[in-house]
Design a protein around this motif. Structure first.
Motif, PDB file in Angstrom:
ATOM      1  N   ARG A 176       0.865  -1.316  -0.028  1.00  0.00           N
ATOM      2  CA  ARG A 176      -0.045  -0.042   0.102  1.00  0.00           C
ATOM      3  C   ARG A 176       0.584   1.170   0.007  1.00  0.00           C
ATOM      4  O   ARG A 176       0.255   2.409  -0.065  1.00  0.00           O
ATOM      5  N   GLU A 177       2.141   1.187   0.187  1.00  0.00           N
ATOM      6  CA  GLU A 177       2.961   2.240   0.206  1.00  0.00           C
ATOM      7  C   GLU A 177       4.404   1.751  -0.409  1.00  0.00           C
ATOM      8  O   GLU A 177       4.967   0.692  -0.450  1.00  0.00           O
ATOM      9  N   VAL A 178       5.213   3.076  -0.844  1.00  0.00           N
ATOM     10  CA  VAL A 178       6.368   2.926  -1.255  1.00  0.00           C
ATOM     11  C   VAL A 178       7.294   3.916  -0.303  1.00  0.00           C
ATOM     12  O   VAL A 178       6.723   4.794   0.098  1.00  0.00           O
ATOM     13  N   PRO A 179       8.502   3.471   0.112  1.00  0.00           N
ATOM     14  CA  PRO A 179       9.097   4.377   1.150  1.00  0.00           C
ATOM     15  C   PRO A 179      10.016   5.405   0.345  1.00  0.00           C
ATOM     16  O   PRO A 179      10.338   5.265  -1.022  1.00  0.00           O
ATOM     17  N   ILE A 180      10.068   6.519   0.724  1.00  0.00           N
ATOM     18  CA  ILE A 180      10.958   7.755   0.381  1.00  0.00           C
ATOM     19  C   ILE A 180      12.203   7.519   1.041  1.00  0.00           C
ATOM     20  O   ILE A 180      12.181   7.572   2.345  1.00  0.00           O
ATOM     21  N   VAL A 191      14.829   5.934   5.443  1.00  0.00           N
ATOM     22  CA  VAL A 191      13.801   5.847   5.105  1.00  0.00           C
ATOM     23  C   VAL A 191      13.051   7.343   5.776  1.00  0.00           C
ATOM     24  O   VAL A 191      13.267   7.215   7.054  1.00  0.00           O
ATOM     25  N   VAL A 192      12.625   8.121   5.132  1.00  0.00           N
ATOM     26  CA  VAL A 192      12.050   9.447   5.616  1.00  0.00           C
ATOM     27  C   VAL A 192      10.702   9.689   5.659  1.00  0.00           C
ATOM     28  O   VAL A 192      10.121  10.431   6.005  1.00  0.00           O
ATOM     29  N   GLY A 193       9.927   8.785   4.827  1.00  0.00           N
ATOM     30  CA  GLY A 193       8.541   8.844   4.435  1.00  0.00           C
ATOM     31  C   GLY A 193       8.007   7.834   3.752  1.00  0.00           C
ATOM     32  O   GLY A 193       8.619   6.952   3.385  1.00  0.00           O
ATOM     33  N   HIS A 194       6.784   8.338   3.144  1.00  0.00           N
ATOM     34  CA  HIS A 194       6.285   7.065   2.215  1.00  0.00           C
ATOM     35  C   HIS A 194       5.233   7.879   1.297  1.00  0.00           C
ATOM     36  O   HIS A 194       4.853   8.815   1.425  1.00  0.00           O
ATOM     37  N   VAL A 195       5.038   7.157   0.252  1.00  0.00           N
ATOM     38  CA  VAL A 195       3.880   7.600  -0.727  1.00  0.00           C
ATOM     39  C   VAL A 195       2.776   6.524  -0.866  1.00  0.00           C
ATOM     40  O   VAL A 195       3.005   5.358  -0.668  1.00  0.00           O
TER      41      VAL A 195
END
Length: 727
Positions: A176-180, A191-195
């Motif tokens: 459901r997400e990909v990492p930033i 990893v600092v966030g997600h999309v």
């Protein structure tokens, strides 16, 4: 950037809000050390239940508050319960023990939960530990999500972790997400966030606060599109309308995507996958919003379990949480609700015995209400409450359908039953005991104080009622009370609970091995007992023959005398004397599997007696046993060891080192990729075998053992065992 209550932070903006759902129940499950309790702490903090983010490491966590969890045997052993209110909806969160030998709580909780969150680490090498958990979820038809925790330690691509997870899951996983990612000060990526793939919004983690909506990094656009396409194609396997849209290269509306995600999750077709760092609260809000919008309603769960009769079919396209929504794919099935007719129904899924509270029941309310003073299974309830660790928080409001309620001093109602106001609606839930694996580790418990000896039996019975993966094994042949469990930590937990809950100090010792002995060849002997002491003397003379029998035939006695050489009234005394001699043979153990015939004898009209014939028979039997080439018999148990196929060779070597006789090897259907080896293993080798198998399989081996059978101990080893273990 402004936000609204239904959430533009952590990926919630695209999900339309709705009327609050009934209270629901989520189970946090996963291997020990994956951070389930830290996830619970983050959920408590984010929901506003606690003012700060608690940490297990510094003792500020509300989870793992039980005294036994903070003692010498540490955490991962106890069930933590919490109630939270999030965005206007009430939840019970049940944090289950992660230790492999303390998972009965997880089995009990899954019988009442609406959803499970599988917590794991971002390490493909540790995914094998999840295989038994996924297999259990499949057997119980439990809707479940995956939360990949500790992404601050992520060192591989998410796709690698997803592939590893898919290898142990029968249901398709939906990322459901990909990492930033960004390069950290040391040069490595972090990893600092997600999309969010459904809303296509990007979020950046912020310590101590909700994530911030940011612009989607251009470098991530292509990877996000690929991951989103995979997500939609997986959903299209279950939705013809979505499939047509994808074939026509038409982008489906976001609202329909959310409806599809909720519907297929509720229909047990997919497993959503999220990630974050629970210790900092990163990614947890997104998980909580997904739970809120996609978890089935309590009546759906009750219908699935056969507790409520099927009623309303949820409107197609409606999220599983219970709200109405526009229809999506016409005619597609959706989760079926049960009919709540207002009659109280509840499942008592666990019993605890707690100081000052007595026998406490934990129950999930399926319909109606439960409140202080109401009837519950024919018993008038006193106070009701909630557990905050071992402490009871008294409730003033009724517990409504969907809630978990704690019932102090609940008498007579066994665990696992469904009840209404008047009584028990079904038999005790046999599934609870069927699911409990047969225990294999054993310990002899001896009360340190004589005054506690009489209390120990009752206390052990209460522990078994709490956790049926324990078993009390009385062994009259060795005069021991043996407690059996799933492993060393499981048994250590029992010792700690006896001390803390029941005030009973015990000494734990290895159980004695129930060795036996028999004869290799027939033997005969004569016993003569004669004594004169003034007045009546003592006289008896018997001649016997002893023949070995096949294993398991026990003891046979036959009178072959003729002519009254041994009067019939003395024959029972002869048999009693022979049985006396069987209690301890030449090697120091009870004798089994022999047939004894009384061939001849002599008696005296005045001096013969029952006691004289019993003594003569005992002497004759002792001589015959010494002449019959005695041999030691050791107990062997049929053992089944199930573990990942990658460890099969090591399991085989460990079993052979423990003198195990390999009987068979097969691949099992569940867990996926696991093998099962069947072997006969000597009881004396079992304690070491359990430890060695844990080391050989990284603690993943599932071991069950059957009832023992006796087999001759080989040569020199038998002599050594006899010298070591004889009383």
């Amino acid at each position: 950037m402004s936000t609204t209550m239904n959430g533009t932070r952590d990926g919630g903006a695209a999900m339309p809000d709705r009327a609050p759902a009934a209270p629901r129940c989520a189970a946090l499950i996963g291997p020990y050390g994956t951070g389930k309790t830290s996830l619970l702490e983050a959920m408590l903090w984010i929901s506003g239940t606690t003012a700060r983010l608690g940490r297990v490491s510094d003792g500020s966590a509300r989870g793992d508050a039980w005294p036994e969890a903070r003692g010498q045997i540490s955490g991962g052993l106890t069930l933590n319960t919490a109630r939270i209110d999030y965005l206007g909806e009430r939840w019970t969160i049940l944090d289950c023990p992660g230790a492999a030998d303390c998972r009965q709580d997880m089995r009990d909780v899954l019988s009442v939960a609406d959803v499970a969150v599988v917590v794991c680490e971002p390490d493909p090498a540790r995914v094998e530990a999840l295989a038994p958990i996924f297999a259990l979820l499949e057997r119980t038809r439990m809707p479940h999500m995956v939360f990949i925790n500790k992404v601050d330690t992520l060192s591989v691509r998410v796709a690698e972790i997803l592939d590893a997870l898919q290898s142990v899951s029968r249901r398709p996983l939906v990322l459901r997400e990909v990492p930033i990612r960004e390069h950290g000060p040391g040069g490595g990526e972090r990893v600092v966030g997600h999309v969010d793939l459904a809303s296509e919004r990007a979020y950046r983690y912020r310590p101590g606060s909700a994530s911030e909506v940011v612009r989607l990094p251009a470098s991530l656009s292509a990877r996000e599109q690929d991951a989103r396409r995979v997500m939609l194609e997986t959903l299209a396997d279950f939705d013809d309308v979505l499939l047509e849209q994808l074939l026509d290269e038409t982008q489906p509306p976001r609202a329909e995507i959310y409806q599809d995600l909720g519907r297929e999750f509720g229909r047990e077709h997919i497993v959503p996958v999220f990630f974050g760092t629970a210790l900092e609260g990163f990614g947890v809000r997104r998980l909580m919003k997904a739970l809120r919008h996609e978890t089935p309603d309590v009546t759906v769960t009750a219908c699935r379990q056969g507790i409520l009769a099927p009623g309303e079919m949820m409107a197609d396209g409606a999220r599983a949480g219970g709200e109405s929504a526009a229809a999506g794919a016409a005619g597609a099935e959706a989760p079926v609700r049960g009919v709540d007719d207002g009659r109280m129904r509840a499942r008592v899924f666990k019993i605890l015995h707690l100081p000052h509270l007595g026998r406490v029941g934990l129950a999930r309310v399926w319909s109606g209400t439960v409140a202080e003073g109401c009837d519950f299974a024919g018993q008038r309830l006193g106070q009701t409450g909630m557990l905050d660790g071992p402490a009871l928080i008294r409730r003033s409001d009724p517990a409504v359908a969907g809630e978990v309620v704690v019932l102090p001093r609940l008498e007579t109602v066994p665990p696992g039953v469904l009840v209404d106001a008047t009584g028990i609606l079904d038999e005790p839930d046999d599934r609870r005991h069927v699911q409990a694996p047969a225990p294999i580790a054993a310990v002899t418990l001896v009360a340190s104080r004589a005054a506690d000896e009489t209390k120990l039996g009752a206390a052990l019975s209460r522990l078994v009622e709490e956790d049926p993966s324990y078993r009390i094994d009385p062994r009259p042949e060795t005069s021991e009370t043996v407690l059996m469990g799933q492993g060393e930590r499981h048994l250590a937990l029992a010792v700690e609970r006896l001390r803390l809950r029941f005030g009973i100090e015990v000494e734990a010792r290895p159980p004695k091995i129930a060795f036996r002995e028999t004869l290799r060849r027939p033997a005969g002997a004569r016993g003569r007992h004669k004594r004169q002491s003034g007045g009546h003397g003592q006289f008896a003379d018997v001649s016997i023959e002893v023949v070995p029998l096949d294993r398991g035939e026990g003891f046979h006695f036959e009178d072959r005398t003729v002519g009254g050489s041994v009067p019939r009234n003395y024959v029972p005394a002869v048999e009693a004397g022979i049985r006396d001699a069987l209690t301890t043979g030449p090697l120091g153990f009870p004798v089994v599997d022999v047939a004894v015939a009384l061939l001849d004898g002599q008696h005296h009209a005045v001096d013969s007696s029952d006691m004289a014939f019993r003594t003569a028979a005992r002497q004759a039997m002792a001589d015959a046993l010494a002449e019959g080439d005695p041999v030691l018999l050791e107990p062997l148990r049929p053992v089944k060891v199930t573990a990942p196929g990658t460890a099969t060779a090591r399991m085989h070597a460990v079993l052979q080192a423990a003198r195990g006789q390999i009987m068979g090897l097969e691949a099992v259907a569940q867990p996926v990729g696991w093998d099962r080896i069947e072997a006969l293993v000597p009881d004396v080798e079992l304690p070491r075998l359990i430890i060695d198998l844990a080391a050989a399989t990284q603690g993943l081996a599932e071991i069950t053992a059957g009832d023992p059978r006796l087999q001759e101990a080989p040569g020199k080893l038998g002599e050594r065992l006899a010298r070591t273990h004889a009383a």
